[in-house]
Motif scaffolding. Structure first.
Motif, mmCIF file in Angstrom:
data_model
loop_
_atom_site.group_PDB
_atom_site.id
_atom_site.type_symbol
_atom_site.label_atom_id
_atom_site.label_comp_id
_atom_site.label_asym_id
_atom_site.label_seq_id
_atom_site.Cartn_x
_atom_site.Cartn_y
_atom_site.Cartn_z
ATOM 1 N N ARG A 151 15.663 9.284 3.335
ATOM 2 C CA ARG A 151 14.826 10.300 3.991
ATOM 3 C C ARG A 151 15.661 11.516 4.374
ATOM 4 N N ALA A 152 16.881 11.311 4.860
ATOM 5 C CA ALA A 152 17.762 12.427 5.215
ATOM 6 C C ALA A 152 18.074 13.262 3.977
ATOM 7 N N ARG A 153 18.341 12.587 2.865
ATOM 8 C CA ARG A 153 18.576 13.302 1.607
ATOM 9 C C ARG A 153 17.350 14.102 1.211
ATOM 10 N N ASP A 207 7.859 12.304 1.267
ATOM 11 C CA ASP A 207 8.247 12.502 2.661
ATOM 12 C C ASP A 207 7.363 11.677 3.591
ATOM 13 N N SER A 208 6.079 11.720 3.383
ATOM 14 C CA SER A 208 5.137 10.985 4.218
ATOM 15 C C SER A 208 5.365 9.483 4.132
ATOM 16 N N VAL A 209 5.542 8.972 2.920
ATOM 17 C CA VAL A 209 5.743 7.536 2.734
ATOM 18 C C VAL A 209 7.069 7.103 3.354
ATOM 19 N N LEU A 210 8.123 7.891 3.178
ATOM 20 C CA LEU A 210 9.407 7.521 3.776
ATOM 21 C C LEU A 210 9.310 7.502 5.304
ATOM 22 N N GLU A 263 0.828 -1.214 0.000
ATOM 23 C CA GLU A 263 0.000 0.000 0.000
ATOM 24 C C GLU A 263 0.861 1.262 0.000
ATOM 25 N N LEU A 264 1.928 1.264 0.787
ATOM 26 C CA LEU A 264 2.817 2.442 0.826
ATOM 27 C C LEU A 264 3.463 2.680 -0.540
ATOM 28 N N ILE A 265 3.873 1.619 -1.184
ATOM 29 C CA ILE A 265 4.458 1.741 -2.521
ATOM 30 C C ILE A 265 3.424 2.304 -3.486
ATOM 31 N N ASN A 266 2.202 1.823 -3.397
ATOM 32 C CA ASN A 266 1.143 2.307 -4.289
ATOM 33 C C ASN A 266 0.802 3.774 -4.022
#
Length: 135
Positions: free
Chosen positions: A91-93, A44-47, A26-29
């Protein structure tokens, strides 16, 4: 239309682990769906969600593998740590420069990692876990 579809050939034979894997799909989608618009906030939210959820999922999976005396537990844990490290770095990047991590890169990384991990690693524990009384 979804980018990835859950199929039974991805099942590890343990319902709660399959549910966890479905959440990762689901996160990938979500990233794929966001590619048609401004995907920066979705990336950002998904990461962030991915970091939280994989830590939870990995801890649960490792408890399961320990309970059924899975012989490759240490290797599996090392793979999990490497994944968390990669997502932390991505995510840091992204936090440093949102344009440096595209939705396409995120989608490619996550989908390849998930498929390689489930098919290449998680399906190996199925025979140890699916009929174990601790599961």
């Amino acid at each position: 239309m979804a980018y990835l579809q859950w199929t039974e050939n991805l099942s590890v034979g343990i319902a709660r682990m399959d549910e966890h894997h479905k959440k990762l799909v689901e996160l990938i989608n979500q990233v794929f769906d966001a590619m048609s618009g401004d995907a920066t906030s979705t990336v950002d939210s998904v990461l962030a969600d991915l970091l939280d959820y994989t830590r939870y999922h990995f801890a649960e999976e490792e408890k399961l593998l320990a309970a059924c005396a899975y012989p490759d537990l240490e290797e599996h844990q090392a793979v999990h740590r490497a994944m968390v490290k990669e997502v932390l770095e991505m995510r840091a990047r992204h936090l440093d420069n949102p344009a440096s991590v595209t939705a396409s890169e995120t989608l490619d990384f996550l989908s390849k990692w998930l498929m390689r991990h489930i098919i290449g690693k998680d399906l190996r524990y199925r025979p140890f876990a699916e009929n174990h009384p601790a599961v």
